[in-house]
Design a protein around this motif. Structure first.
Motif, PDB file in Angstrom:
ATOM      1  N   PRO A 194       0.849  -1.202   0.000  1.00 55.03           N
ATOM      2  CA  PRO A 194       0.000   0.000   0.000  1.00 55.03           C
ATOM      3  C   PRO A 194       0.883   1.250   0.000  1.00 55.03           C
ATOM      4  O   PRO A 194       2.094   1.149   0.204  1.00 55.03           O
ATOM      5  CB  PRO A 194      -0.756  -0.107   1.337  1.00 55.03           C
ATOM      6  CG  PRO A 194      -0.529  -1.482   1.849  1.00 55.03           C
ATOM      7  CD  PRO A 194       0.743  -1.976   1.240  1.00 55.03           C
ATOM      8  N   ALA A 195       0.279   2.413  -0.189  1.00 55.71           N
ATOM      9  CA  ALA A 195       1.048   3.670  -0.199  1.00 55.71           C
ATOM     10  C   ALA A 195       1.671   3.913   1.181  1.00 55.71           C
ATOM     11  O   ALA A 195       1.066   3.575   2.203  1.00 55.71           O
ATOM     12  CB  ALA A 195       0.117   4.824  -0.560  1.00 55.71           C
ATOM     13  N   GLN A 217       0.474   5.244 -11.407  1.00 51.46           N
ATOM     14  CA  GLN A 217       1.669   4.376 -11.295  1.00 51.46           C
ATOM     15  C   GLN A 217       1.260   2.914 -11.173  1.00 51.46           C
ATOM     16  O   GLN A 217       1.884   2.027 -11.737  1.00 51.46           O
ATOM     17  CB  GLN A 217       2.626   4.847 -10.182  1.00 51.46           C
ATOM     18  CG  GLN A 217       2.079   4.948  -8.761  1.00 51.46           C
ATOM     19  CD  GLN A 217       2.012   3.614  -8.022  1.00 51.46           C
ATOM     20  OE1 GLN A 217       2.755   2.707  -8.323  1.00 51.46           O
ATOM     21  NE2 GLN A 217       1.087   3.491  -7.068  1.00 51.46           N
ATOM     22  N   LEU A 218       0.151   2.658 -10.482  1.00 54.33           N
ATOM     23  CA  LEU A 218      -0.324   1.277 -10.330  1.00 54.33           C
ATOM     24  C   LEU A 218      -0.647   0.678 -11.704  1.00 54.33           C
ATOM     25  O   LEU A 218      -0.197  -0.417 -12.052  1.00 54.33           O
ATOM     26  CB  LEU A 218      -1.584   1.300  -9.463  1.00 54.33           C
ATOM     27  CG  LEU A 218      -2.115  -0.028  -8.970  1.00 54.33           C
ATOM     28  CD1 LEU A 218      -1.215  -0.558  -7.865  1.00 54.33           C
ATOM     29  CD2 LEU A 218      -3.538   0.132  -8.408  1.00 54.33           C
ATOM     30  N   HIS A 260      -5.925  -0.719  -4.031  1.00 58.09           N
ATOM     31  CA  HIS A 260      -4.965  -0.063  -3.149  1.00 58.09           C
ATOM     32  C   HIS A 260      -3.940  -1.031  -2.562  1.00 58.09           C
ATOM     33  O   HIS A 260      -3.304  -0.746  -1.555  1.00 58.09           O
ATOM     34  CB  HIS A 260      -5.713   0.666  -2.019  1.00 58.09           C
ATOM     35  CG  HIS A 260      -6.569   1.794  -2.516  1.00 58.09           C
ATOM     36  ND1 HIS A 260      -7.829   1.597  -3.046  1.00 58.09           N
ATOM     37  CD2 HIS A 260      -6.333   3.127  -2.589  1.00 58.09           C
ATOM     38  CE1 HIS A 260      -8.322   2.766  -3.422  1.00 58.09           C
ATOM     39  NE2 HIS A 260      -7.443   3.707  -3.158  1.00 58.09           N
ATOM     40  N   ASN A 261      -3.838  -2.205  -3.179  1.00 54.96           N
ATOM     41  CA  ASN A 261      -2.866  -3.222  -2.723  1.00 54.96           C
ATOM     42  C   ASN A 261      -3.100  -3.587  -1.256  1.00 54.96           C
ATOM     43  O   ASN A 261      -2.151  -3.690  -0.472  1.00 54.96           O
ATOM     44  CB  ASN A 261      -1.418  -2.717  -2.892  1.00 54.96           C
ATOM     45  CG  ASN A 261      -1.060  -2.466  -4.334  1.00 54.96           C
ATOM     46  OD1 ASN A 261      -1.723  -2.977  -5.236  1.00 54.96           O
ATOM     47  ND2 ASN A 261      -0.022  -1.688  -4.560  1.00 54.96           N
ATOM     48  N   ASP A 293      -4.836  10.840  -8.104  1.00 55.37           N
ATOM     49  CA  ASP A 293      -4.727  10.137  -9.388  1.00 55.37           C
ATOM     50  C   ASP A 293      -3.347   9.526  -9.617  1.00 55.37           C
ATOM     51  O   ASP A 293      -3.216   8.522 -10.313  1.00 55.37           O
ATOM     52  CB  ASP A 293      -5.028  11.110 -10.540  1.00 55.37           C
ATOM     53  CG  ASP A 293      -6.496  11.517 -10.501  1.00 55.37           C
ATOM     54  OD1 ASP A 293      -7.274  10.848  -9.791  1.00 55.37           O
ATOM     55  OD2 ASP A 293      -6.841  12.514 -11.167  1.00 55.37           O
ATOM     56  N   ASP A 294      -2.318  10.143  -8.994  1.00 51.84           N
ATOM     57  CA  ASP A 294      -0.950   9.626  -9.192  1.00 51.84           C
ATOM     58  C   ASP A 294      -0.838   8.176  -8.764  1.00 51.84           C
ATOM     59  O   ASP A 294      -0.126   7.388  -9.369  1.00 51.84           O
ATOM     60  CB  ASP A 294       0.052  10.437  -8.351  1.00 51.84           C
ATOM     61  CG  ASP A 294       0.294  11.789  -8.960  1.00 51.84           C
ATOM     62  OD1 ASP A 294      -0.271  12.036 -10.051  1.00 51.84           O
ATOM     63  OD2 ASP A 294       1.026  12.583  -8.352  1.00 51.84           O
ATOM     64  N   TRP A 295      -1.537   7.838  -7.686  1.00 49.88           N
ATOM     65  CA  TRP A 295      -1.503   6.460  -7.185  1.00 49.88           C
ATOM     66  C   TRP A 295      -1.975   5.489  -8.273  1.00 49.88           C
ATOM     67  O   TRP A 295      -1.315   4.491  -8.571  1.00 49.88           O
ATOM     68  CB  TRP A 295      -2.369   6.330  -5.925  1.00 49.88           C
ATOM     69  CG  TRP A 295      -2.614   4.906  -5.542  1.00 49.88           C
ATOM     70  CD1 TRP A 295      -3.737   4.169  -5.789  1.00 49.88           C
ATOM     71  CD2 TRP A 295      -1.701   4.008  -4.891  1.00 49.88           C
ATOM     72  NE1 TRP A 295      -3.585   2.871  -5.331  1.00 49.88           N
ATOM     73  CE2 TRP A 295      -2.343   2.751  -4.781  1.00 49.88           C
ATOM     74  CE3 TRP A 295      -0.392   4.150  -4.403  1.00 49.88           C
ATOM     75  CZ2 TRP A 295      -1.735   1.648  -4.183  1.00 49.88           C
ATOM     76  CZ3 TRP A 295       0.211   3.052  -3.811  1.00 49.88           C
ATOM     77  CH2 TRP A 295      -0.456   1.819  -3.715  1.00 49.88           C
ATOM     78  N   PHE A 296      -3.095   5.831  -8.884  1.00 48.91           N
ATOM     79  CA  PHE A 296      -3.675   4.921  -9.889  1.00 48.91           C
ATOM     80  C   PHE A 296      -2.844   4.913 -11.164  1.00 48.91           C
ATOM     81  O   PHE A 296      -2.726   3.893 -11.829  1.00 48.91           O
ATOM     82  CB  PHE A 296      -5.133   5.292 -10.166  1.00 48.91           C
ATOM     83  CG  PHE A 296      -5.974   5.124  -8.931  1.00 48.91           C
ATOM     84  CD1 PHE A 296      -6.328   3.855  -8.497  1.00 48.91           C
ATOM     85  CD2 PHE A 296      -6.361   6.208  -8.168  1.00 48.91           C
ATOM     86  CE1 PHE A 296      -7.055   3.676  -7.339  1.00 48.91           C
ATOM     87  CE2 PHE A 296      -7.087   6.042  -7.010  1.00 48.91           C
ATOM     88  CZ  PHE A 296      -7.439   4.769  -6.597  1.00 48.91           C
ATOM     89  N   LEU A 305      -6.170   8.823  -1.639  1.00 43.10           N
ATOM     90  CA  LEU A 305      -5.017   8.930  -2.545  1.00 43.10           C
ATOM     91  C   LEU A 305      -5.458   9.522  -3.890  1.00 43.10           C
ATOM     92  O   LEU A 305      -6.545   9.214  -4.374  1.00 43.10           O
ATOM     93  CB  LEU A 305      -4.382   7.557  -2.783  1.00 43.10           C
ATOM     94  CG  LEU A 305      -3.637   6.935  -1.596  1.00 43.10           C
ATOM     95  CD1 LEU A 305      -3.254   5.492  -1.910  1.00 43.10           C
ATOM     96  CD2 LEU A 305      -2.402   7.751  -1.220  1.00 43.10           C
ATOM     97  N   ALA A 342      -6.158   5.691   2.460  1.00 44.98           N
ATOM     98  CA  ALA A 342      -5.970   5.085   1.134  1.00 44.98           C
ATOM     99  C   ALA A 342      -6.997   5.641   0.150  1.00 44.98           C
ATOM    100  O   ALA A 342      -6.666   5.987  -0.988  1.00 44.98           O
ATOM    101  CB  ALA A 342      -6.101   3.566   1.227  1.00 44.98           C
TER     102      ALA A 342
END
Ligand SMILES: Cc1ncc(COP(=O)(O)O)c(C=O)c1O
Length: 398
Positions: free
Chosen positions: A45-46, A291-292, A239-240, A286-289, A284, A281
C-alpha cells in the motif's frame, strides 16, 4: 462422530484453499513455483497508508470494539471516493456500510435477502463465491451464460424469456472477473429495468473498477437504480490491501439496514487503525492509480507473451488484474494442461473451469507478479515446451 451441517454438503473447500496447498507442496527454496494464479496484489500500500496505520495503532484508545456501522471517517472517505470516481452521491451515514472485504459482503447480502428456495442469478463464468454462498443459504442457483461469441455480454433477450418470478437477486460483476469485460451501459440500463419489472435485487460486485480501466463505473450511477441496486466494492485490488479485509456495500438505506442486521450479529466491527488507514488510502490522488496501472500495463504485455507462447487466443482489451485466454484446440483437458505446466514448468496458472462450464476451454493469468517473475515464467514455459527439465537447466545457469 458429529455430522456436519447439511448446508455444507453442497459446497467444497474453496478451489484456491486446496490448490495453493498443493502448489506450496511443490515449492522448494532453490526453485520456487511462480504463482500466476491468484489476484492478490504483490505491491505494498502507499507509505501514507502504513504511516496512518502505525500512528493510529500507537494510540492506546484505538483498541476497543468499534461501531458496527464503521468509523464515520471511513464512511465519509468512501462517500467522497464514490463522488470522485463514479460521480455518485451517497449519504455517508445511511447509504454505506463498511465490510471486511467484498467476499464477505456476498454472504452478508445473501443472508439479508435470500430465503430458502429463492432463485439467485449468477454469471457463468463468474467468481465462484456467488454459487457457493448461494448454496450455503439454501437458494436455488440459476446461472446466466456469458459467451465468448457474444463478447461475454449478457444475452438480456434470452434472460427476459426465462421464468424470473422466483429470482430474488442477480449477481453482476463489472469489470468482470475472469473475462476482463467492462460493463456496457445500455445493458445495465436494461437490467435495472428488468430487475424493477421482475422485482429482484441487482448487485454489482465492483472490486476491479480502477484496474486497467479508463472508465470506472458504478451501477449506482444508473438512472432509477436506487430502488433495486446494491454495490459491493473494496480496496483489496485498487490499493494493494487485499489482506486488510476492507470493503463496503453501498445503496439505499433500507437495504443497508437489512445488511447491518446480519453483520452486527456476526462481527464486532473492524480494528479502528485499519479503518483510519483505509480512509487515508481512499483519499489517494490520481498519481496512485497512474503508477499502479502503468505497472500492470507492463506486466500485461508479458502475460500476453506467455499466453502466445502457449498458443492461446485472447483479447488485449481486458480490465482488471488478469488476462483471460482460450487454449488452442490441440489441448484436450485444460486441467491436465495447467497441471503439466505446474509440475514441469513450475508455473501455476488458473484453469477456467473453476469459474463455470463456460470457462472450460480457458485459462487465467494473474498480473500480481513482478516483470522479472513473468519473464522467468516465459523462459520456464519455453524450456518445458522443448521437453527440457526446467529446474535442471535453470539451476545450472545460476
Ligand atoms: C469478482 C470478485 N469479487 C470479490 C472478490 C473478493 O475481494 P475482496 O478482497 O474485496 O473480498 C474477488 C477476489 O478475488 C473477486 O475476484
Amino acid at each position: 462422530m458429529i455430522a456436519s451441517a447439511k448446508r455444507i454438503e453442497q459446497v467444497e473447500e474453496y478451489y484456491f484453499s486446496k490448490k495453493l496447498a498443493e502448489v506450496r507442496s511443490l515449492d522448494s527454496v532453490n526453485f520456487p513455483i511462480i504463482n500466476l494464479g491468484i489476484g492478490s496484489p504483490d505491491m505494498p500500500p502507499a507509505p501514507a497508508v502504513i504511516a496512518a496505520l502505525t500512528k493510529a495503532a500507537e494510540n492506546a484508545s484505538n483498541h476497543g470494539y468499534q461501531n458496527y456501522k464503521g468509523a464515520p471517517v471511513l464512511r465519509q472517505a468512501i462517500a467522497a471516493f464514490h463522488e470522485r470516481m463514479y460521480g455518485v452521491t451517497l449519504n455517508a451515514e445511511t447509504e454505506i456500510l463498511p465490510l471486511m472485504g467484498s467476499k464477505e459482503g456476498i454472504m452478508h447480502v445473501s443472508m439479508a435477502f435470500v430465503n430458502e428456495g429463492d432463485e439467485i442469478l449468477i454469471p457463468n463464468p463468474g467468481y465462484p463465491t456467488y454459487s457457493s454462498v448461494s448454496k450455503l443459504v439454501g437458494a436455488k442457483l440459476v446461472s446466466y451464460d456469458l459467451d465468448e461469441a457474444n463478447d461475454w455480454r449478457i444475452d438480456i433477450g434470452t434472460l427476459r424469456q426465462r421464468d424470473l418470478s422466483k429470482v430474488k437477486l442477480m449477481w453482476l460483476n463489472y469489470p468482470h472477473m475472469p473475462t476482463g469485460t467492462r460493463a456496457m451501459r445500455e445493458d445495465i440500463i436494461e437490467l435495472v429495468a428488468l430487475a424493477k419489472e421482475k422485482n429482484f435485487l441487482l448487485i454489482n460486485d465492483n472490486p476491479y473498477s480502477l484496474i486497467l480501466n479508463d472508465e470506472p463505473f458504478s451501477i449506482l450511477s444508473m438512472p432509477g437504480a436506487e430502488e433495486v441496486v446494491l454495490e459491493l466494492n473494496s480496496i483489496s485490488k485498487s490499493h494493494n490491501m487485499a489482506g486488510w479485509r476492507i470493503g463496503w456495500v453501498a445503496g439505499k438505506q433500507t437495504y443497508i439496514d437489512a445488511v447491518l442486521r446480519v453483520k452486527s450479529n456476526m462481527d464486532s466491527g473492524m480494528f479502528l487503525p485499519l479503518q483510519l488507514a483505509a480512509a487515508e488510502a481512499l483519499r489517494l490522488g490520481d498519481d496512485w492509480f497512474k503508477q499502479l496501472n502503468a505497472t500492470y500495463a507492463k506486466r500485461k504485455v508479458l502475460a500476453e507473451q506467455i499466453l502466445k507462447q502457449l498458443g492461446c487466443a485472447f483479447s488485449s482489451n481486458q480490465s482488471g488484474l488478469f488476462v483471460w485466454a482460450k487454449v488452442p484446440n490441440t489441448v484436450h483437458g485444460v486441467e491436465a494442461f495447467v497441471d503439466k505446466i505446474l509440475y514441469e514448468a513450475k508455473v501455476f496458472i488458473t484453469p477456467g473451469f473453476i469459474f463455470g462450464s463456460n470457462g472450460e476451454r480457458f485459462i487465467r493469468i494473474s498480473l500480481c507478479a513482478t516483470e522479472e517473475k513473468l519473464k522467468e515464467a516465459l523462459t520456464r514455459i519455453q524450456l518445458f515446451q522443448q521437453d527440457k527439465s526446467v529446474e535442471k537447466v535453470l539451476t545450472a545457469v545460476i
